[in-house]
Design a protein around this motif. Structure first.
Motif, PDB file in Angstrom:
ATOM      1  N   PHE A  13      33.189 -16.804  -1.547  1.00 24.27           N
ATOM      2  CA  PHE A  13      31.915 -16.932  -0.851  1.00 24.27           C
ATOM      3  C   PHE A  13      31.728 -18.357  -0.355  1.00 24.27           C
ATOM      4  O   PHE A  13      32.013 -19.305  -1.087  1.00 24.27           O
ATOM      5  N   LEU A  14      31.226 -18.499   0.859  1.00 28.43           N
ATOM      6  CA  LEU A  14      30.851 -19.794   1.410  1.00 28.43           C
ATOM      7  C   LEU A  14      29.340 -19.846   1.410  1.00 28.43           C
ATOM      8  O   LEU A  14      28.677 -18.971   1.978  1.00 28.43           O
ATOM      9  N   ILE A  15      28.807 -20.862   0.766  1.00 27.08           N
ATOM     10  CA  ILE A  15      27.367 -20.978   0.525  1.00 27.08           C
ATOM     11  C   ILE A  15      26.860 -22.299   1.077  1.00 27.08           C
ATOM     12  O   ILE A  15      27.548 -23.314   0.994  1.00 27.08           O
ATOM     13  N   ARG A  16      25.635 -22.271   1.585  1.00 28.09           N
ATOM     14  CA  ARG A  16      24.947 -23.504   1.970  1.00 28.09           C
ATOM     15  C   ARG A  16      23.531 -23.466   1.406  1.00 28.09           C
ATOM     16  O   ARG A  16      23.019 -22.412   1.033  1.00 28.09           O
ATOM     17  N   GLN A  17      22.932 -24.635   1.361  1.00 26.61           N
ATOM     18  CA  GLN A  17      21.557 -24.746   0.877  1.00 26.61           C
ATOM     19  C   GLN A  17      20.594 -24.264   1.943  1.00 26.61           C
ATOM     20  O   GLN A  17      20.770 -24.532   3.128  1.00 26.61           O
ATOM     21  N   ASP A  18      19.570 -23.544   1.530  1.00 30.65           N
ATOM     22  CA  ASP A  18      18.465 -23.134   2.392  1.00 30.65           C
ATOM     23  C   ASP A  18      17.184 -23.400   1.613  1.00 30.65           C
ATOM     24  O   ASP A  18      16.729 -22.557   0.848  1.00 30.65           O
ATOM     25  N   ASN A  19      16.677 -24.624   1.761  1.00 35.16           N
ATOM     26  CA  ASN A  19      15.532 -25.110   1.001  1.00 35.16           C
ATOM     27  C   ASN A  19      15.875 -25.076  -0.488  1.00 35.16           C
ATOM     28  O   ASN A  19      16.762 -25.794  -0.914  1.00 35.16           O
ATOM     29  N   ALA A  20      15.202 -24.248  -1.289  1.00 38.91           N
ATOM     30  CA  ALA A  20      15.483 -24.201  -2.728  1.00 38.91           C
ATOM     31  C   ALA A  20      16.414 -23.050  -3.093  1.00 38.91           C
ATOM     32  O   ALA A  20      16.644 -22.777  -4.262  1.00 38.91           O
ATOM     33  N   MET A  47      18.763 -21.523  -6.022  1.00 36.50           N
ATOM     34  CA  MET A  47      19.896 -22.422  -6.154  1.00 36.50           C
ATOM     35  C   MET A  47      20.217 -22.667  -7.622  1.00 36.50           C
ATOM     36  O   MET A  47      19.330 -22.949  -8.416  1.00 36.50           O
ATOM     37  N   GLY A  48      21.475 -22.494  -7.980  1.00 38.42           N
ATOM     38  CA  GLY A  48      21.917 -22.755  -9.338  1.00 38.42           C
ATOM     39  C   GLY A  48      22.276 -21.521 -10.130  1.00 38.42           C
ATOM     40  O   GLY A  48      22.964 -21.629 -11.140  1.00 38.42           O
ATOM     41  N   VAL A  49      21.833 -20.334  -9.717  1.00 38.91           N
ATOM     42  CA  VAL A  49      22.139 -19.148 -10.512  1.00 38.91           C
ATOM     43  C   VAL A  49      23.530 -18.604 -10.209  1.00 38.91           C
ATOM     44  O   VAL A  49      24.098 -17.896 -11.032  1.00 38.91           O
ATOM     45  N   GLY A  50      24.094 -18.931  -9.061  1.00 41.12           N
ATOM     46  CA  GLY A  50      25.465 -18.578  -8.726  1.00 41.12           C
ATOM     47  C   GLY A  50      26.334 -19.824  -8.782  1.00 41.12           C
ATOM     48  O   GLY A  50      25.836 -20.954  -8.744  1.00 41.12           O
ATOM     49  N   ALA A  51      27.640 -19.628  -8.859  1.00 40.50           N
ATOM     50  CA  ALA A  51      28.554 -20.758  -9.024  1.00 40.50           C
ATOM     51  C   ALA A  51      28.510 -21.740  -7.857  1.00 40.50           C
ATOM     52  O   ALA A  51      28.510 -22.955  -8.064  1.00 40.50           O
ATOM     53  N   ALA A  52      28.476 -21.238  -6.624  1.00 44.54           N
ATOM     54  CA  ALA A  52      28.435 -22.145  -5.468  1.00 44.54           C
ATOM     55  C   ALA A  52      27.110 -22.888  -5.413  1.00 44.54           C
ATOM     56  O   ALA A  52      27.069 -24.102  -5.183  1.00 44.54           O
TER      57      ALA A  52
END
Length: 163
Positions: A13-20, A47-52
């Motif tokens: 999975f490729l993840i980016r931040q979207d606010n919180a 943010m933080g509940v998944g590995a990425a």
């Protein structure tokens, strides 16, 4: 990402931040018969509940971490009864190791590892994670999968595709 999933056999999975939140912007499916497919493209979660998301959160500036933790505190419980206190411990472990590992949070019976991708200033912009069933992800295998992710990030960097 396709290469990562081919080499590991697992979903990446490729993840980016979207606010919180963390936002999935790309997913590849591996070849192992049991795949983790609960995270779709455009899926958001705290943010933080998944590995990425944990990898991203762990390397953000402290003031940004605190803002996100405060904003998400009331949203965490459905994700494996995770708390801000536990998330802080996971963030510390992530920084010490250089990569994240989290299990039984976003999805029961699943463990993921994640690596943040920073810009030239060192600010995390994206993260790649690989998730699999918990029984398949021994510590030795976690380290091997993280190395595959890091090798693929380094290969992109050498072609000028990132940073």
């Amino acid at each position: 990402m396709r290469t990562i999933s081919e080499k590991t056999g697992d979903s990446s999975f490729l993840i980016r931040q979207d606010n919180a939140d963390s936002l999935c912007i790309h997913r590849e499916i591996g070849t192992y018969p049991l795949q983790v497919l609960s995270i779709q493209i455009d899926h958001k979660q705290p943010m933080g509940v998944g590995a990425a998301g944990l990898a991203l959160l762990s390397y953000l500036p402290e003031s940004e971490q605190e803002r996100i933790l405060a904003e998400n505190e009331h949203k965490l419980y459905p994700y494996g009864a995770i708390t801000v206190k536990k998330l802080r411990l996971l963030m510390t472990a992530t920084r010490e190791r250089g990569w994240s590992a989290v299990g039984n949070a976003a999805v029961q019976g699943v463990l993921g590892v994640g690596v943040a991708i920073a810009d030239r200033r060192g600010c995390p912009r994206f993260a790649i994670s690989v998730s699999s069933v918990e029984a398949r992800f021994t510590v030795k295998r976690q380290k091997a999968v993280v190395q595959i992710i890091k090798d693929e990030i380094a290969a992109l960097d050498s072609y000028g595709c990132i940073k």
